[in-house]
Write a protein that holds these residues in place. Structure first.
Motif, short mmCIF file in Angstrom:
data_model
loop_
_atom_site.label_atom_id
_atom_site.label_comp_id
_atom_site.label_asym_id
_atom_site.label_seq_id
_atom_site.Cartn_x
_atom_site.Cartn_y
_atom_site.Cartn_z
N SER A 128 43.28 39.35 34.24
CA SER A 128 42.83 38.36 33.44
C SER A 128 43.22 38.50 32.19
O SER A 128 43.16 39.72 31.66
CB SER A 128 41.26 38.42 33.58
OG SER A 128 40.83 37.21 32.90
N SER A 137 45.03 33.70 44.27
CA SER A 137 43.98 32.78 43.59
C SER A 137 44.11 32.93 42.22
O SER A 137 43.94 33.99 41.44
CB SER A 137 42.86 33.22 43.96
OG SER A 137 41.73 32.58 43.15
N THR A 138 44.68 31.85 41.71
CA THR A 138 45.24 31.76 39.96
C THR A 138 44.28 30.57 39.30
O THR A 138 44.12 29.44 39.88
CB THR A 138 46.51 31.36 39.79
OG1 THR A 138 47.40 32.54 40.59
CG2 THR A 138 46.98 31.59 38.35
N GLU A 139 43.72 30.95 38.25
CA GLU A 139 42.99 30.07 37.53
C GLU A 139 43.33 30.00 35.98
O GLU A 139 43.45 31.19 35.66
CB GLU A 139 41.20 30.23 37.66
CG GLU A 139 40.66 30.44 39.08
CD GLU A 139 39.32 30.66 39.13
OE1 GLU A 139 38.62 30.58 37.96
OE2 GLU A 139 38.77 31.10 40.20
N ASN A 193 42.33 28.50 32.49
CA ASN A 193 41.19 27.62 31.77
C ASN A 193 41.65 27.48 30.23
O ASN A 193 41.58 28.60 29.42
CB ASN A 193 39.74 28.65 31.55
CG ASN A 193 38.80 27.81 30.89
OD1 ASN A 193 38.88 27.21 29.85
ND2 ASN A 193 37.60 28.03 31.66
N THR A 220 43.62 34.08 35.01
CA THR A 220 42.90 35.15 35.92
C THR A 220 43.79 34.89 37.22
O THR A 220 44.04 33.91 37.94
CB THR A 220 41.58 34.98 36.36
OG1 THR A 220 40.92 34.91 35.21
CG2 THR A 220 41.13 36.03 37.39
#
Length: 107
Positions: A17, A56-58, A60, A67
């Motif tokens: 992250s 799993s990529t986020e 914001n 992340t």
């Protein structure tokens, strides 16, 4: 300050992250932010687009955070771990050069 956290479990890097702005210079002129962004983009693109791993990529935008979490098992595990280890070494180099602007931790 930019904060980088590498997630590890049983000697395996299982994600990271990256959040915040370094504050080294104004937006568009910040070499620390540019170096971190380039390093993160390279790692994410290589893992996902070149190796084809399903992460799993986020992202914001409001919190300036990305992340990425790996699945329990990667088809190209050795290559993925090498990329993430290289990312960590590169970001630690930047941390050593600019300790007031970037923090790197393993959690």
């Amino acid at each position: 300050m930019t904060r980088v956290e590498f997630f590890s479990q049983d000697d395996r890097i299982c994600g990271f992250s990256v959040s915040g702005h370094s504050g080294y210079a104004e937006e568009g002129s910040d070499i620390v932010c540019a170096a971190v962004s380039a390093t993160v983009t390279f790692a994410e693109a290589t893992i996902c687009d070149v190796l084809g791993e399903q992460t799993s990529t986020e992202v914001n935008q409001d919190e300036a955070r990305i992340t990425l979490k790996l699945p329990t098992v990667c088809e190209n595990e050795e290559a993925v771990q090498a990329i993430l280890a290289g990312m960590m070494v590169s970001l630690m180099h930047w941390r050593d050069e600019y300790p007031d602007y970037i923090e790197v931790m393993e959690v």
